[in-house]
Design a protein around this motif. Structure first.
Motif, mmCIF file in Angstrom:
data_model
loop_
_atom_site.group_PDB
_atom_site.id
_atom_site.type_symbol
_atom_site.label_atom_id
_atom_site.label_comp_id
_atom_site.label_asym_id
_atom_site.label_seq_id
_atom_site.Cartn_x
_atom_site.Cartn_y
_atom_site.Cartn_z
ATOM 1 N N LEU A 73 0.661 -1.056 -0.064
ATOM 2 C CA LEU A 73 0.068 -0.128 -0.025
ATOM 3 C C LEU A 73 0.901 1.605 0.099
ATOM 4 C CD1 LEU A 73 -2.955 -0.869 2.307
ATOM 5 C CD2 LEU A 73 -3.030 -0.799 -0.114
ATOM 6 N N SER A 74 2.113 1.210 0.300
ATOM 7 C CA SER A 74 3.219 2.272 0.287
ATOM 8 C C SER A 74 3.095 2.906 -1.107
ATOM 9 C CB SER A 74 4.381 2.024 0.920
ATOM 10 O OG SER A 74 4.274 1.415 2.293
ATOM 11 N N GLN A 75 2.823 1.923 -2.115
ATOM 12 C CA GLN A 75 3.087 2.455 -3.150
ATOM 13 C C GLN A 75 2.131 2.974 -4.240
ATOM 14 O OE1 GLN A 75 6.558 2.919 -3.940
ATOM 15 N NE2 GLN A 75 6.764 1.754 -1.966
ATOM 16 N N GLU A 76 0.858 2.874 -3.314
ATOM 17 C CA GLU A 76 -0.317 3.424 -3.819
ATOM 18 C C GLU A 76 -0.562 4.849 -4.530
ATOM 19 O OE1 GLU A 76 -4.549 1.556 -2.175
ATOM 20 O OE2 GLU A 76 -3.440 3.148 -1.212
ATOM 21 N N PRO A 77 -1.081 5.095 -5.655
ATOM 22 C CA PRO A 77 -1.121 6.517 -6.229
ATOM 23 C C PRO A 77 -2.105 7.227 -5.515
ATOM 24 C CG PRO A 77 -2.425 4.671 -7.516
ATOM 25 C CD PRO A 77 -1.621 4.007 -6.501
ATOM 26 N N LEU A 78 -1.997 8.591 -5.492
ATOM 27 C CA LEU A 78 -3.198 9.357 -5.269
ATOM 28 C C LEU A 78 -4.100 9.463 -6.408
ATOM 29 C CD1 LEU A 78 -0.953 12.744 -4.216
ATOM 30 C CD2 LEU A 78 -2.267 11.195 -2.541
ATOM 31 N N VAL A 79 -5.463 9.543 -5.994
ATOM 32 C CA VAL A 79 -6.505 9.506 -7.041
ATOM 33 C C VAL A 79 -7.354 10.631 -6.817
ATOM 34 C CG1 VAL A 79 -6.279 6.872 -7.505
ATOM 35 C CG2 VAL A 79 -7.901 8.155 -5.737
ATOM 36 N N LYS B 241 -5.293 5.499 -3.020
ATOM 37 C CA LYS B 241 -6.664 4.591 -3.671
ATOM 38 C C LYS B 241 -7.616 4.326 -2.661
ATOM 39 C CE LYS B 241 -7.174 1.115 -6.948
ATOM 40 N NZ LYS B 241 -7.648 0.073 -5.976
ATOM 41 N N THR B 242 -6.825 3.416 -1.638
ATOM 42 C CA THR B 242 -7.471 2.815 -0.595
ATOM 43 C C THR B 242 -8.335 3.716 0.287
ATOM 44 O OG1 THR B 242 -5.912 0.925 -0.298
ATOM 45 C CG2 THR B 242 -7.540 1.369 1.603
ATOM 46 N N ILE C 165 0.378 15.555 3.805
ATOM 47 C CA ILE C 165 1.224 15.305 2.664
ATOM 48 C C ILE C 165 1.553 13.825 2.179
ATOM 49 C CG2 ILE C 165 3.500 14.834 4.103
ATOM 50 C CD1 ILE C 165 3.549 16.884 0.973
ATOM 51 N N THR C 166 0.883 12.983 3.063
ATOM 52 C CA THR C 166 0.830 11.645 2.505
ATOM 53 C C THR C 166 -0.078 11.013 1.933
ATOM 54 O OG1 THR C 166 -0.313 10.594 4.595
ATOM 55 C CG2 THR C 166 2.044 11.087 4.883
ATOM 56 N N GLY C 167 -1.285 11.823 1.760
ATOM 57 C CA GLY C 167 -2.454 11.493 1.175
ATOM 58 C C GLY C 167 -3.539 10.616 1.953
ATOM 59 N N GLY C 168 -3.039 10.496 3.089
ATOM 60 C CA GLY C 168 -3.870 9.494 4.026
ATOM 61 C C GLY C 168 -4.779 10.066 5.000
ATOM 62 N N ALA C 169 -4.459 11.467 4.998
ATOM 63 C CA ALA C 169 -5.408 12.116 6.038
ATOM 64 C C ALA C 169 -6.519 13.050 5.029
ATOM 65 C CB ALA C 169 -4.530 13.287 6.558
ATOM 66 N N VAL C 170 -7.636 13.150 5.658
ATOM 67 C CA VAL C 170 -8.860 13.781 5.061
ATOM 68 C C VAL C 170 -9.601 14.761 6.151
ATOM 69 C CG1 VAL C 170 -10.335 11.886 5.317
ATOM 70 C CG2 VAL C 170 -10.775 13.592 3.590
ATOM 71 N N ASP C 171 -9.978 15.819 5.551
ATOM 72 C CA ASP C 171 -10.965 16.656 6.288
ATOM 73 C C ASP C 171 -12.121 16.612 5.349
ATOM 74 O OD1 ASP C 171 -8.543 17.752 7.821
ATOM 75 O OD2 ASP C 171 -8.318 19.187 6.653
ATOM 76 N N LEU C 172 -13.154 16.585 6.360
ATOM 77 C CA LEU C 172 -14.606 16.386 5.736
ATOM 78 C C LEU C 172 -15.653 16.557 6.735
ATOM 79 C CD1 LEU C 172 -14.888 12.429 5.278
ATOM 80 C CD2 LEU C 172 -13.763 13.541 7.112
ATOM 81 N N GLU D 54 -1.034 -5.590 19.635
ATOM 82 C CA GLU D 54 -0.144 -4.953 18.763
ATOM 83 C C GLU D 54 -0.956 -3.826 17.817
ATOM 84 O OE1 GLU D 54 2.563 -7.500 16.843
ATOM 85 O OE2 GLU D 54 3.314 -8.265 18.597
ATOM 86 N N PHE D 55 -0.228 -2.949 17.362
ATOM 87 C CA PHE D 55 -1.019 -2.147 16.348
ATOM 88 C C PHE D 55 -0.186 -1.992 15.055
ATOM 89 C CE2 PHE D 55 -1.762 -1.030 20.678
ATOM 90 C CZ PHE D 55 -2.943 -0.840 20.827
ATOM 91 N N PRO D 56 -1.017 -1.593 14.259
ATOM 92 C CA PRO D 56 -0.277 -1.610 12.754
ATOM 93 C C PRO D 56 0.659 -0.395 12.684
ATOM 94 C CG PRO D 56 -2.487 -0.750 12.758
ATOM 95 C CD PRO D 56 -2.384 -1.451 13.995
ATOM 96 N N VAL D 57 1.631 -0.439 11.785
ATOM 97 C CA VAL D 57 2.487 0.508 11.414
ATOM 98 C C VAL D 57 2.342 1.317 10.440
ATOM 99 C CG1 VAL D 57 5.373 1.247 11.014
ATOM 100 C CG2 VAL D 57 4.620 -0.571 12.641
ATOM 101 N N ALA D 58 2.428 2.661 10.350
ATOM 102 C CA ALA D 58 2.072 3.576 9.145
ATOM 103 C C ALA D 58 2.946 3.048 8.069
ATOM 104 C CB ALA D 58 2.484 5.007 9.593
ATOM 105 N N PHE D 59 2.129 3.227 6.792
ATOM 106 C CA PHE D 59 2.911 2.583 5.573
ATOM 107 C C PHE D 59 2.744 3.980 4.489
ATOM 108 C CE2 PHE D 59 -1.205 0.627 6.346
ATOM 109 C CZ PHE D 59 -2.048 1.143 5.404
ATOM 110 N N TYR D 60 2.003 4.918 4.802
ATOM 111 C CA TYR D 60 2.043 5.865 3.534
ATOM 112 C C TYR D 60 3.087 7.011 4.202
ATOM 113 C CZ TYR D 60 -2.503 4.592 2.100
ATOM 114 O OH TYR D 60 -3.517 3.745 1.520
ATOM 115 N N GLY D 61 3.872 7.390 3.039
ATOM 116 C CA GLY D 61 4.767 8.520 3.145
ATOM 117 C C GLY D 61 4.472 9.649 2.347
ATOM 118 N N PRO D 62 5.208 10.505 2.283
ATOM 119 C CA PRO D 62 5.228 11.802 1.422
ATOM 120 C C PRO D 62 4.950 11.646 0.045
ATOM 121 C CG PRO D 62 6.953 12.194 2.812
ATOM 122 C CD PRO D 62 6.830 10.580 2.983
ATOM 123 N N CYS D 63 3.958 12.236 -0.506
ATOM 124 C CA CYS D 63 3.537 12.328 -1.874
ATOM 125 C C CYS D 63 3.950 13.328 -2.856
ATOM 126 C CB CYS D 63 2.266 12.078 -2.235
ATOM 127 S SG CYS D 63 1.245 10.597 -1.401
#
Length: 273
Positions: free
Chosen positions: A36-42, A80-81, A161-168, A259-268
């Motif tokens: 998922l780290s390589q997912e594109p922005l859509v 994308k996810t 900057i990661t594309g994983g945060a959204v304001d809505l 245990e908790f998941p580690v982040a996988f999205y970096g800067p885009c």
């Protein structure tokens, strides 16, 4: 049978005072060696979600700024996810004749800096006797300082900057009117804290507006959490998936030693160039 969204709104948003004290989200690791780290922005709007880029708005109706901000993208871009999960939230809201309305997703560092500078100026007006450090401490609740950003150093990354945060927010699907959330987007005050309307000791706690805002914030909160998003306690409109805030906030509701998941999205990179 899992509880319905309406049933979930009978439960309060977790109170800040009861949450564990955790280090800054920027101290949490990121594993970029995941698929998922390589997912594109859509383009979230092209994918069928409603919204507009509030920071790029030019008609002066983008309160509280009333002007476009430097570096703002014209579109709303997300991983994308993340878009797929938001579409699932919409499916949950559809029987209530409601839908999500997006205001921001991927955000450039230039735009992040413009927001930071604007909020700092507002706080300086409200708290003219505060020192620089006191202002920075207050700002940490509402906006990440982008001044040290280094794409090679995860301790400097901002969530947008990661594309994983959204304001809505949520709006009526037919009238297109936003639900009453009891506060203005990006307002650097206590009204913006997600649990503000859970405080029964406020002077207007018995008012109709209080009850409506509390109900609507809960609806947004639990609809988003049902699809794996975590919330930002300081901002009722901000949710995360896959970034460092998401990883950190998995721990806020911990009941054991799981245990908790580690982040996988970096800067885009900016998809608009």
């Amino acid at each position: 049978m899992s509880p319905s969204l309406i049933e979930l709104t009978q439960h309060p948003i977790p109170r800040r005072a009861a949450l564990p004290k955790l280090p800054s989200y920027r101290t949490f690791p990121v594993n970029l060696n995941q698929p998922l780290s390589q997912e594109p922005l859509v383009d979230a709007l092209a994918a069928g979600l409603a919204g507009h880029s509030i920071y790029a708005q030019t008609d002066g109706w983008n309160a509280p700024y009333r002007m476009p901000l430097s570096g703002a993208t014209k579109g709303i871009w997300l991983r994308k996810t993340v878009v797929e999960k938001l579409l699932q939230v919409n499916a949950l809201l559809k029987p209530l004749s409601l839908e999500l309305y997006l205001l921001d997703g991927f955000r450039t560092i230039e735009c992040q800096q413009a927001i930071y500078d604007w909020m700092k100026a507002q706080l300086q007006l409200q708290c003219p006797h505060d020192t620089e450090e006191e202002l920075r401490e207050k700002l940490r609740n509402f906006i990440s300082d982008p001044s040290t950003f280094d794409p090679a150093d995860s301790t400097t990354w901002t969530s947008h900057i990661t594309g994983g945060a959204v304001d809505l927010t949520i709006r009526h699907a037919s009238s297109k009117m936003w639900l009453e959330m009891g506060g203005v987007f990006d307002d650097p005050s206590d009204l913006s804290f997600a649990d503000h309307y859970e405080n029964r000791d406020l002077p207007f706690a018995d008012s109709a507006t209080f009850g409506e805002a509390r109900q609507n914030r809960r609806l947004l909160h639990y609809a988003m959490r049902s699809q794996g998003f975590t919330w930002l306690p300081a901002e009722w409109w901000h949710f995360d998936f896959g970034d460092q805030i998401w990883s950190r906030n998995q721990r806020l509701l911990a009941t054991g030693t799981e245990e908790f998941p580690v982040a996988f999205y970096g800067p885009c990179e900016n998809p608009e160039g």
